[in-house]
Design a protein around this motif. Structure first.
Motif, PDB file in Angstrom:
ATOM      1  N   LYS A 162       0.851  -1.194   0.000  1.00 35.74           N
ATOM      2  CA  LYS A 162       0.000   0.000   0.000  1.00 35.74           C
ATOM      3  C   LYS A 162       0.891   1.250   0.000  1.00 35.74           C
ATOM      4  CE  LYS A 162      -4.050   0.462   0.276  1.00 35.74           C
ATOM      5  NZ  LYS A 162      -5.035   0.846  -0.790  1.00 35.74           N
ATOM      6  N   VAL A 163       0.590   2.198  -0.905  1.00 38.46           N
ATOM      7  CA  VAL A 163       1.388   3.415  -1.054  1.00 38.46           C
ATOM      8  C   VAL A 163       0.472   4.633  -1.008  1.00 38.46           C
ATOM      9  CG1 VAL A 163       2.766   4.778  -2.697  1.00 38.46           C
ATOM     10  CG2 VAL A 163       3.305   2.365  -2.323  1.00 38.46           C
ATOM     11  N   ASP A 164       0.881   5.624  -0.232  1.00 31.77           N
ATOM     12  CA  ASP A 164       0.249   6.943  -0.219  1.00 31.77           C
ATOM     13  C   ASP A 164       0.921   7.765  -1.311  1.00 31.77           C
ATOM     14  OD1 ASP A 164      -0.526   9.572   0.254  1.00 31.77           O
ATOM     15  OD2 ASP A 164      -0.314   9.446   2.435  1.00 31.77           O
ATOM     16  N   ARG A 165       0.165   8.106  -2.350  1.00 32.88           N
ATOM     17  CA  ARG A 165       0.762   8.814  -3.485  1.00 32.88           C
ATOM     18  C   ARG A 165       1.298  10.190  -3.086  1.00 32.88           C
ATOM     19  NH1 ARG A 165      -2.490  12.858  -6.112  1.00 32.88           N
ATOM     20  NH2 ARG A 165      -1.004  12.689  -7.818  1.00 32.88           N
ATOM     21  N   GLU A 166       0.753  10.777  -2.032  1.00 33.04           N
ATOM     22  CA  GLU A 166       1.226  12.082  -1.608  1.00 33.04           C
ATOM     23  C   GLU A 166       2.551  11.976  -0.857  1.00 33.04           C
ATOM     24  OE1 GLU A 166      -3.299  13.891  -1.195  1.00 33.04           O
ATOM     25  OE2 GLU A 166      -2.130  13.436   0.603  1.00 33.04           O
ATOM     26  N   GLU A 167       2.805  10.810  -0.275  1.00 30.18           N
ATOM     27  CA  GLU A 167       4.051  10.574   0.436  1.00 30.18           C
ATOM     28  C   GLU A 167       5.142  10.089  -0.514  1.00 30.18           C
ATOM     29  OE1 GLU A 167       4.449   8.915   4.825  1.00 30.18           O
ATOM     30  OE2 GLU A 167       4.171   7.285   3.398  1.00 30.18           O
TER      31      GLU A 167
END
Length: 675
Positions: A77-82
């Protein structure tokens, strides 16, 4: 085992209780996929994303779906903003393969991180010709186990194609009058003269294009450019895109008329638009622009300010509608009956007329988004103010949308610039103080002893991920704005430190720029995107900050770097002006000089000095830089050898290698700066 509980991203923490065995992005996840001989399921989203929440509820919270994922995949899972670099690389692959993109983004990878199957949102059951998420999982698992060689061939080809897409737009050929005129013509053709803005639905606020139009008007006197900017700003501010009670803008409008927003509120949109409306007021004196700039600034401080002094990333689109269901827009919409509950019949009727609330509704289920559709007729201002105050108080009692408390360096840089300028223009020192607090947080928490930035923080804890080009460029832009407004040269020094990294770690041959540093984590491709989308690209933001720093310091190296970076504008301006708006705005500054203004006086508290300083800040000359301080002060290079004239506060204006005669007169300074 779900491994997200120890992360700092609010988006990842929202998934920490899923039955899916999520991993954060990192080498350990790919090593696990290699060990188990299974593919990686990469899911990318962000906290305020409506459809990300939908897919999470439908699939990632479902025990049976999670069990299948856990058995056959390593799920990341990846936070695109991070991690905008991870998002950019795989979004490019998704768009190339499917012709479209968006979030949530779902990509299947080999243990070597090579993509081989792509998608966005997948429903829990087959729908409208789209397979269900379970069918996708089963199909990918079958292909992995039965057609591995074919999967490897596809993954290898996609990776090679991506690697071959490196841009070569850096050039010493800067954009000139012809390219900017072609860009203006292209924008005119796409302009929606009836509704404002550009193109059709969905309609996004074109903040960077508006900055270009305002600067182009300031430099050339083009009334058409100013009219497009002013009309678009008015239509957006009167529509449902703008929160008529609490201030601030939503992400975009789902229709061409700016009526129904996609209700998430992003820091970057509000920072960019706050600055646009402040600049529109500076150019025209528009009362509407002044009101919206201040209300948007107050919204950012009130709703997005964090205890540590920074600004949170976003407010969600969804909130509890009072029945336990999370519904998009529930916090913001009204019906005539709900108006009457709060206001009584007579004032409810007034509010319905004033804000365009109808029995049929402008949104869903007979509900309306508040607008200001009335351009004719007279309303009692005091009565409307009372109505707004009561409605806002009633709305505040509703369950509020969730907030993504993550502090993103780049977006805080944009907010710092907007708040510093808005505070200076409208004599609101509290807004300048808010900008200073955010800048102080970035220096204390995001900047290490070598001047390197980390991308995010939360609750006073720095994140683990390195800053990308937009972080260095936008924070430098914010620091430069603070230097102009406060007269504190330390912010110019910090900007120079950041731009030193841009020149040494993010710049390739002939001035091309990369989104990640040369020493950053290696992905399947080094991301590189010069186009301006929701925010200025790191590329064009860096060009602007480099140009301003060069004007402050006289550095040929920084000006050359800015000119090389602007070569991309020469290439893209005639073809895609809507997607290079900030680049066009920076090009306007280049063509205008930019002008260098030094204001010297006995002190910055001296009334005469303050008058000249304010006049310089209110100048519409594109990209003008302002240094203010005491005579013989050492805060700014522009103040060197600039004495008072006859003992009075004095302003010096230079452009290129030519300087005007120094002046002690506010009106002469205004004229010299195009006012």
């Amino acid at each position: 085992m779900n491994r997200l509980a120890g992360t700092t991203s609010p988006y990842l923490l929202q998934h920490a209780d899923n039955p899916v065995d999520w991993w954060p992005w990192g080498p350990e996840a790919f090593a696990e996929a290699e060990r188990r001989d299974v593919p990686v399921l990469l899911s990318v989203g962000y906290s305020a994303c409506h459809w990300c929440h939908v897919m999470a509820h439908e699939s990632f919270e479902d025990e049976a779906t999670a069990a299948y994922m856990n058995e056959h995949f390593v799920s990341v899972k990846v936070d695109r903003e991070e991690r905008p670099d991870v998002d950019a690389v795989y979004m490019e692959a998704v768009q190339a393969a499917t012709g479209h993109g968006g979030w949530p983004m779902t990509v299947f990878l080999t243990p070597d991180a090579e993509p081989f199957y792509f998608g966005t949102y997948f429903p829990p059951a087959p729908r409208h010709g789209s397979p269900s998420f379970r069918q996708i999982l089963q199909g990918v698992h079958q292909a992995w186990t039965e057609r591995r060689e074919e999967v490897a061939d596809v993954a290898g080809k996609i990776t090679r194609d991506l690697a071959g897409r490196e841009l070569a737009y850096g050039t010493a050929q800067v954009p000139g009058e012809q390219e900017l005129a072609q860009a203006l013509l292209g924008l005119t053709r796409e302009y929606d003269a009836r509704r404002g803005g550009f193109g059709g639905a969905p309609k996004f606020p074109p903040s960077m294009v508006l900055e270009f139009l305002l600067r182009h008007h300031a430099r050339t006197g083009s009334e058409g450019a100013l009219q497009m900017a002013a009309d678009t700003c008015e239509r957006m501010a009167r529509g449902g895109l703008y929160d008529q009670l609490g201030g601030g803008f939503a992400r975009y409008s789902v229709d061409r008329d700016w009526v129904v927003p996609h209700f998430e509120k992003m820091l970057y949109d509000n920072a960019l638009l706050c600055r646009v409306y402040a600049h529109l007021w500076r150019a025209t004196g528009s009362g509407l622009a002044r009101r919206v700039a201040l209300e948007t600034a107050d919204f950012m401080v009130r709703e997005l300010g964090t205890a540590e002094g920074g600004f949170a990333s976003a407010l969600d689109a969804d909130s509890d509608d009072g029945t336990g269901r999370h519904v998009e827009g529930a916090y913001y919409v009204w019906t005539p009956a709900r108006l009457a509950e709060v206001l009584g019949e007579e004032d409810a009727e007034l509010a319905a007329r004033h804000f365009g609330v109808t029995d049929e509704g402008t949104f869903e289920h007979g509900q309306s988004v508040l607008q200001l559709p009335q351009t004719d007729g007279v309303f009692d201002a005091d009565r409307i103010a009372s109505v707004c105050a009561r409605l806002l108080a009633a709305r505040s009692a509703r369950p509020a949308p969730g907030r993504d408390d993550k502090v993103v360096a780049a977006w805080n840089g944009l907010a710092i610039a907007a708040l510093a300028e808005t505070g200076a223009y409208f004599d609101r020192p509290d807004l300048v103080d808010a900008a200073l607090r955010a800048a102080d947080l970035l220096v204390r928490l995001h900047l290490d002893e070598h001047g390197r930035l980390v991308r995010t923080s939360k609750d006073g804890r720095a994140g683990a991920h390195a800053g990308v080009l937009e972080d260095y460029a936008d924070v430098a832009e914010g620091f430069l704005a603070l230097a102009h407004v406060t007269g504190e040269g330390v912010w110019l020094e910090f900007a120079g430190l950041l731009l030193g990294h841009v020149r040494t770690r993010f710049t390739g041959e002939e001035g091309t720029l990369y989104d990640t540093a040369a020493d950053a984590e290696r992905l399947i491709r080094r991301p590189q995107d010069p186009t301006d989308n929701a925010t200025p690209s790191g590329w064009t933001a860096a060009a602007g900050a480099l140009l301003s720093y060069a004007a402050h310091t006289g550095s040929d190296a920084h000006r050359t770097a800015a000119e090389q970076a602007l070569g991309v504008v020469r290439t893209l301006a005639p073809r895609a002006p809507r997607f290079i708006g900030w680049g066009l705005a920076v090009a306007e500054a280049l063509l205008d000089g930019p002008r260098e203004v030094a204001v010297v006086g006995p002190s910055l508290d001296d009334e005469g000095t303050k008058a000249l300083h304010r006049t310089a800040l209110l100048a519409t000359a594109p990209g003008a830089v302002v240094a203010a301080g005491p005579e013989n002060g050492d805060e700014f290079p522009l103040l060197a050898d600039r004495p008072l004239q006859q003992g009075a506060p004095t302003a010096y204006v230079c452009r290129g290698f030519v300087c005007d005669a120094p002046t002690t007169d506010v009106d002469r300074l205004r004229t010299a700066l195009g006012g």
